[in-house]
Design a protein around this motif. Sequence first.
Motif, PDB file in Angstrom:
ATOM      1  N   ASN A  83      11.176  45.908 -45.376  1.00  0.00           N
ATOM      2  CA  ASN A  83      10.110  46.415 -46.305  1.00  0.00           C
ATOM      3  C   ASN A  83       9.018  46.880 -45.221  1.00  0.00           C
ATOM      4  OD1 ASN A  83      12.021  46.029 -48.150  1.00  0.00           O
ATOM      5  ND2 ASN A  83      10.311  44.804 -49.386  1.00  0.00           N
ATOM      6  N   ASP A  84       8.664  46.300 -44.208  1.00  0.00           N
ATOM      7  CA  ASP A  84       7.298  46.435 -43.204  1.00  0.00           C
ATOM      8  C   ASP A  84       7.272  47.911 -42.979  1.00  0.00           C
ATOM      9  OD1 ASP A  84       6.879  43.918 -43.451  1.00  0.00           O
ATOM     10  OD2 ASP A  84       7.396  43.428 -41.536  1.00  0.00           O
ATOM     11  N   PHE A  85       8.342  48.464 -42.817  1.00  0.00           N
ATOM     12  CA  PHE A  85       8.328  50.006 -42.215  1.00  0.00           C
ATOM     13  C   PHE A  85       7.882  50.844 -43.338  1.00  0.00           C
ATOM     14  CE2 PHE A  85      11.732  48.690 -39.167  1.00  0.00           C
ATOM     15  CZ  PHE A  85      11.287  49.267 -38.179  1.00  0.00           C
ATOM     16  N   VAL A  86       8.223  50.528 -44.734  1.00  0.00           N
ATOM     17  CA  VAL A  86       7.484  51.312 -45.624  1.00  0.00           C
ATOM     18  C   VAL A  86       6.239  50.772 -46.081  1.00  0.00           C
ATOM     19  CG1 VAL A  86       8.153  51.978 -48.176  1.00  0.00           C
ATOM     20  CG2 VAL A  86       9.704  50.878 -46.834  1.00  0.00           C
ATOM     21  N   THR A  87       5.759  49.291 -45.987  1.00  0.00           N
ATOM     22  CA  THR A  87       4.575  48.996 -46.752  1.00  0.00           C
ATOM     23  C   THR A  87       3.439  49.098 -45.629  1.00  0.00           C
ATOM     24  OG1 THR A  87       5.089  46.694 -45.966  1.00  0.00           O
ATOM     25  CG2 THR A  87       5.450  47.134 -48.198  1.00  0.00           C
ATOM     26  N   ARG A  88       3.863  49.365 -44.589  1.00  0.00           N
ATOM     27  CA  ARG A  88       2.548  49.752 -43.560  1.00  0.00           C
ATOM     28  C   ARG A  88       2.234  51.146 -43.810  1.00  0.00           C
ATOM     29  NH1 ARG A  88       6.109  49.036 -37.892  1.00  0.00           N
ATOM     30  NH2 ARG A  88       6.860  51.550 -37.784  1.00  0.00           N
ATOM     31  N   THR A  89       2.968  51.962 -44.598  1.00  0.00           N
ATOM     32  CA  THR A  89       2.389  53.435 -44.872  1.00  0.00           C
ATOM     33  C   THR A  89       1.726  53.303 -46.204  1.00  0.00           C
ATOM     34  OG1 THR A  89       4.671  54.059 -45.960  1.00  0.00           O
ATOM     35  CG2 THR A  89       4.076  54.195 -43.363  1.00  0.00           C
ATOM     36  N   ASN A  90       1.140  54.590 -46.837  1.00  0.00           N
ATOM     37  CA  ASN A  90       0.450  54.412 -47.899  1.00  0.00           C
ATOM     38  C   ASN A  90       0.825  55.111 -49.075  1.00  0.00           C
ATOM     39  OD1 ASN A  90      -1.481  56.177 -49.860  1.00  0.00           O
ATOM     40  ND2 ASN A  90      -3.105  54.787 -48.707  1.00  0.00           N
ATOM     41  N   ARG A  91       1.879  56.091 -48.923  1.00  0.00           N
ATOM     42  CA  ARG A  91       2.571  56.730 -50.062  1.00  0.00           C
ATOM     43  C   ARG A  91       1.933  56.924 -51.363  1.00  0.00           C
ATOM     44  NH1 ARG A  91       4.896  52.892 -50.777  1.00  0.00           N
ATOM     45  NH2 ARG A  91       4.065  51.615 -49.171  1.00  0.00           N
ATOM     46  N   SER A  92       0.567  57.173 -51.405  1.00  0.00           N
ATOM     47  CA  SER A  92      -0.023  57.090 -52.689  1.00  0.00           C
ATOM     48  C   SER A  92      -0.068  58.453 -53.321  1.00  0.00           C
ATOM     49  CB  SER A  92      -1.449  56.844 -52.713  1.00  0.00           C
ATOM     50  OG  SER A  92      -2.169  57.461 -51.788  1.00  0.00           O
ATOM     51  N   SER A  93       0.454  59.602 -52.260  1.00  0.00           N
ATOM     52  CA  SER A  93       0.287  60.764 -52.837  1.00  0.00           C
ATOM     53  C   SER A  93       1.558  61.013 -53.775  1.00  0.00           C
ATOM     54  CB  SER A  93       0.514  61.842 -51.500  1.00  0.00           C
ATOM     55  OG  SER A  93       1.632  61.538 -50.979  1.00  0.00           O
ATOM     56  N   LEU A  94       2.703  60.227 -53.564  1.00  0.00           N
ATOM     57  CA  LEU A  94       4.043  60.374 -54.556  1.00  0.00           C
ATOM     58  C   LEU A  94       3.860  60.280 -55.946  1.00  0.00           C
ATOM     59  CD1 LEU A  94       6.445  58.302 -52.222  1.00  0.00           C
ATOM     60  CD2 LEU A  94       6.411  60.540 -52.291  1.00  0.00           C
ATOM     61  N   ARG A  95       4.449  61.086 -56.390  1.00  0.00           N
ATOM     62  CA  ARG A  95       4.460  61.038 -57.818  1.00  0.00           C
ATOM     63  C   ARG A  95       5.905  60.948 -58.697  1.00  0.00           C
ATOM     64  NH1 ARG A  95       2.792  65.823 -59.162  1.00  0.00           N
ATOM     65  NH2 ARG A  95       4.641  66.661 -60.505  1.00  0.00           N
TER      66      ARG A  95
END
Length: 645
Positions: free
Chosen positions: A366-378
């Motif tokens: 999961n670290d590869f994902v959680t260290r990014t923001n991704r808040s733009s995704l809908r």
Amino acid sequence: MTNAKIYDIKPAIASNAHITQPIYQNMYQRSIAEPDVFWAEQATLFLNWQKPWHTVMDCDYSRGHIRWFEGGLLNVSENCLDRHLAERSDQVAIIWEGDDPTRDKKITYRELHQQVCQFANVLKAQGVSKGDCVCIYLPMIAEAAVVMLACTRIGSVHSIVFGGFSAEALKDRILDSNCQYVVCADIGYRGGKTTVIKANVDQAALGCPNLKSVIVIKNSDTDVAWFNGRDIWYHVAMQNASDHCPAVAMAAEDPLFILYTSGSTGKPKGVLHSTGGYLLYAAMTHKYVFDYHDGDIYWCTADIGWITGHSYMIYGPLCNGATTVLFEGVPTYPEADRFWRIIDKHQINIFYTAPTAIRALMAQGNDFVTRTNRSSLRILGSVGEPINPEAWEWYYHVVGDARCPVVDTWWQTETGGIMITPLPGAMALKPGSASLPFFGVKPEILDNQGNSLQGIAEGVLALSRSWPGQARSIYGDHQRFIDTYFKSYAGYYFTGDGVRRDEDGYYWITGRVDDVINVSGHRMGTAEIESALVLHTHVAEAAVVGYPHDIKGQGIYAFVTLNAGVQASEQLSKELVNLVRQEIGAIASPDIIQWTPALPKTRSGKIMRRILRKVAANELNGLGDTSTLADPSVVDNIIAHRVNK
Ligand code: WTA
């Protein structure tokens, strides 16, 4: 399975969605009750027509006769470009993201229009005219979109061959579709490595006497072999080309493209799509399935060499005036966070990828994902193969932070666009289910006798209605089109997939019921791989089946019988893998080769694949009835030498 997990419709999504639950119910019902009225409305809403149609639909499955919007005239590039210029000429049409993370580029609608017109003139100067077939063999560079749209502008028919296919596979496709023109690049980049493109074209060309010209896009400083009189540099030809090129008026049923795909038997078939119905279906599904809104940044990770790249990277999004992302690389380069970094970098709102990529990235932690923001995704989407609930949950919770609906979209090269799918504002989600039919789609579950089963049921998936995006033929072999799709169950389009319907009417795709396997979302005919293996002089016979694979979904398991007196060896195994790479491409390489003195056959000589599939899957208790085998001891031998990987 009952009591599957359910995720309710999200109010934040539904409040702004094009399609809510009551709208879906109402529109779906109308699409089935009054298809002519419904589709005429949608065709007016989504497309610009140079001349209106006189007949919405004219279909007769017994003849494989499928026609939509006859009498209508339109042009695909005009719908994807010209009509947007008044409002969005400075809006970015394409964001290109390089394999190398420091490289990217943005192309506005104005620029794209200009380049498409120029390249259309280049094609014309080469002698390409309406109805001619142009083969496109390209890596994921932005010019791919220019070339596709330029073909549609002048009414030529493109046939895109996936850049990972070998020279031999390319040659077969050029010959089958009578292409006299190829557009390629010098080389490609993927995952920090280069891929050979032009050299494959040169090799393929040796077997293509009718090839007139090869237009080469310069993508590197590498020197490539050059054939004067045949080869033309793209950038040189573009310099002198006018950016004025009228869009040719095409009949709704004029062919738009050919795309080769694998079936259970024989060589890959050139699935033929036509202009009006395909474009309408691609645009409409793109808008409603992904709940696309003006201004959204939309990214589909597919390669242009597959149908998903055609419908959901290029035609659907551009027809809707979207900003679409084209990514050259792979999810794990330079690191396994590449997708999520790109999402942050370009502020992606809608993301559409394949379960195989999701599983591969899930395995990285999961670290590869959680260290990014991704808040733009809908909205998140999935396509290409059944998504296992575990991968679905990870996608939903870890990638989407439980904010974004996951649309698991079932469809095929032959359907042109998405057929069974959740609509984000209208349906509760069940991980692993493609949920409910899109407008105008009537799924039927058939038993072996072809009876349509009602209610909770399991069987083969067929479709009783035509829809505008449906393929029209197999290029050069209409009889094969009829035989493949309309003969097994009279009155239905047969999909080749198995399906289950649950207590809520949700559909669960269970995978192929024919000899097609799905490796990392790529559809492969086992017969094609077998044909490649038996080309080796030491091979007497080969049978290929799929087996469950953690990342790829299915792996390729080959049972090979050698000629008398030939010794099996590691070297021979390598030679066979190389042969398959040479004949088809790396994607078809067997994961496992098991040498066997004989294959299990019936007394009439038919290979019993059912048994081989069970052995490959290590389901040794469920081999079923083996009494009809000519020599049942063959099975014991195969089980004893089963290869575990
Ligand atoms: C499989 C790709 C389950 C299916 C668009 C189909 C799926 C084949 C899904 C078509 C899905 C595609 N769930 N299975 N969401 N999407 N498939 O022609 O077996 O490359 O028949 O088109 O992929 O593959 P094709």
